[in-house]
Design an enzyme around this catalytic site. Structure first.
Site, mmCIF file in Angstrom:
data_model
loop_
_atom_site.group_PDB
_atom_site.id
_atom_site.type_symbol
_atom_site.label_atom_id
_atom_site.label_comp_id
_atom_site.label_asym_id
_atom_site.label_seq_id
_atom_site.Cartn_x
_atom_site.Cartn_y
_atom_site.Cartn_z
ATOM 1 C CE LYS A 153 -3.352 -1.064 -0.656
ATOM 2 N NZ LYS A 153 -3.645 -1.721 -1.989
ATOM 3 C CG HIS B 217 4.411 -6.092 -1.240
ATOM 4 N ND1 HIS B 217 4.649 -4.798 -1.651
ATOM 5 C CD2 HIS B 217 3.139 -6.367 -1.652
ATOM 6 C CE1 HIS B 217 3.577 -4.336 -2.283
ATOM 7 N NE2 HIS B 217 2.657 -5.262 -2.298
ATOM 8 C CB SER C 253 -3.835 2.353 2.185
ATOM 9 O OG SER C 253 -3.955 1.835 0.894
HETATM 10 P P1 A3P Z 1 -5.225 4.558 -0.814
HETATM 11 O O1 A3P Z 1 -5.826 3.262 -0.353
HETATM 12 O O2 A3P Z 1 -4.782 5.411 0.331
HETATM 13 O O3 A3P Z 1 -6.086 5.302 -1.772
HETATM 14 P P2 A3P Z 1 -0.143 -0.266 -3.641
HETATM 15 O O4 A3P Z 1 -0.113 -0.127 -5.120
HETATM 16 O O5 A3P Z 1 1.211 -0.318 -3.004
HETATM 17 O O6 A3P Z 1 -1.051 -1.374 -3.203
HETATM 18 O O7 A3P Z 1 -0.768 1.077 -3.059
HETATM 19 C C1 A3P Z 1 -2.116 1.423 -3.224
HETATM 20 C C2 A3P Z 1 -2.317 2.830 -2.730
HETATM 21 O O8 A3P Z 1 -1.701 3.736 -3.670
HETATM 22 C C3 A3P Z 1 -3.787 3.204 -2.657
HETATM 23 O O9 A3P Z 1 -3.873 4.186 -1.624
HETATM 24 C C4 A3P Z 1 -3.987 3.829 -4.035
HETATM 25 O O10 A3P Z 1 -5.121 4.663 -4.133
HETATM 26 C C5 A3P Z 1 -2.700 4.630 -4.164
HETATM 27 N N1 A3P Z 1 -2.381 4.992 -5.550
HETATM 28 C C6 A3P Z 1 -2.325 4.175 -6.622
HETATM 29 N N2 A3P Z 1 -2.054 4.890 -7.731
HETATM 30 C C7 A3P Z 1 -1.934 6.180 -7.347
HETATM 31 C C8 A3P Z 1 -1.681 7.398 -8.054
HETATM 32 N N3 A3P Z 1 -1.515 7.425 -9.362
HETATM 33 N N4 A3P Z 1 -1.624 8.546 -7.332
HETATM 34 C C9 A3P Z 1 -1.816 8.529 -5.994
HETATM 35 N N5 A3P Z 1 -2.063 7.409 -5.274
HETATM 36 C C10 A3P Z 1 -2.132 6.247 -5.951
#
Ligand code: A3P
Length: 306
Positions: A58, A122, A152
């Site tokens: 996340k 991860h 998240s």
């Molecule tokens: P939130 O749940 O706070 O919205 P991962 O890819 O490591 O699983 O992380 C997911 C998190 O990154 C989620 O956060 C998601 O919304 C956010 N995220 C993914 N793409 C993004 C982008 N282009 N800009 C900002 N946040 C992004």
């Protein structure tokens, strides 16, 4: 490969899906199927031109993956949209992808993929297969502040049945602080990778810096990858990796992976400081005390609000 079909999971079907379990490898909680094939993962053979994108869950992994893919494809959106992100960049230790009703395993995908490969993991630094260090592979690590990561991750575990049920927010708060979630303690993860960058080619990125100045951070990635793109192409990558564009892109929004986006979308909010909508005052106090103790031995610091 044909473009992935968006898969719909009925509510009844969803309710009947069993939850994944976690087990341990060297004291770190990992998804049980990952633990079961740990020897194979540990013995994975890296190649010198492999690129690794590593992160705690996340932290903005998918965002970083899309940035890297677009840089590698010189900003060509069509080339980057041939498949959803876990098919373009195998998730090394993940064994149970169900994408558009087909099953994938990170190891099989990685082994079948032509070089140069970009792989996602991860894993905490001490569990990265040794071959990556021996081959001196480039690594991009992305970190995000613990409070937003925790929130998240909580919503992600609600909508993703391959991980355990997070329980109530109060319960999850304790589980997360105790490091009893998949991939272990956030503290150990971010600090371990931070230390490692002194002795290995690791580009250490921060989600919060990507939010505040995406073009500057994308340029850093470009330089780390040894690419030279025009301002126009960089601007195009900034636009196509913005939250709204990625949220509407089926190749990046995980709608074709079996998850329940009605419970909480994968592309949820994408902001700094959402923890304020979730933490109680008491939890915030408790968190800050715990944080101070655990971060006393590192030069790492995080922005938790704008
Ligand atoms: P939130 O749940 O706070 O919205 P991962 O890819 O490591 O699983 O992380 C997911 C998190 O990154 C989620 O956060 C998601 O919304 C956010 N995220 C993914 N793409 C993004 C982008 N282009 N800009 C900002 N946040 C992004």
């Amino acid at each position: 490969m044909a473009k992935d079909k968006v898969e719909e999971t009925g509510e009844l079907e969803w309710a009947l899906l069993p939850r994944g379990e976690i087990s341990q490898v060297e004291g770190i909680f990992l998804e049980k199927n990952t633990c079961n094939i740990w020897d194979k993962i540990w013995n994975f053979q890296a190649k010198p031109d492999d690129l690794v994108i590593a992160s705690y869950p996340k932290a903005g992994t998918t965002w970083t993956q899309e940035i890297v893919d677009l840089i590698q494809n010189n900003g060509d959106i069509e080339k980057s949209r041939w498949a959803s992100i876990p098919l373009r960049q195998p998730f090394l230790e993940w064994t149970i992808w169900e994408i558009s009703q087909n099953n994938f395993s990170g190891l099989n995908q990685a082994n079948a993929m032509p070089s140069p490969r970009t792989l996602k993991t991860h894993l905490p630094v001490q569990l990265l297969p040794p071959s990556f260090w021996e081959k001196n592979c480039k690594i991009i690590y992305v970190a995000r502040n613990a409070k937003d990561t925790m929130v998240s991750y909580y919503h992600f575990q609600r909508m993703n049945k391959t991980l355990p049920d997070p329980g109530s927010w109060d319960e999850y708060f304790k589980t997360f602080l105790a490091g009893k979630v998949a991939w272990g303690s956030w503290y150990d993860h971010v600090k371990g990778w931070w230390r490692k960058k002194d002795s290995h080619p690791i580009l250490y990125l921060f989600y919060e810096e990507m939010i505040t100045d995406p073009k500057r951070e994308i340029r850093k990635v470009m330089e780390f990858l040894g690419k030279d793109l025009t301002e126009e192409v960089l601007d195009k990558i900034v636009y196509n990796t913005s939250f709204d564009v990625m949220k509407n892109n089926p190749m990046t929004n995980y709608t074709n992976v079996r998850m329940n986006h009605n419970i909480s979308p994968f592309m949820r909010k994408g902001v700094i400081g959402d923890w304020k909508n979730q933490f109680t005052e008491t939890q915030n106090k408790q968190f800050n005390e715990d944080y101070e103790k655990n971060m006393a031995d590192t030069s790492l610091s995080f922005c938790m609000e704008l």
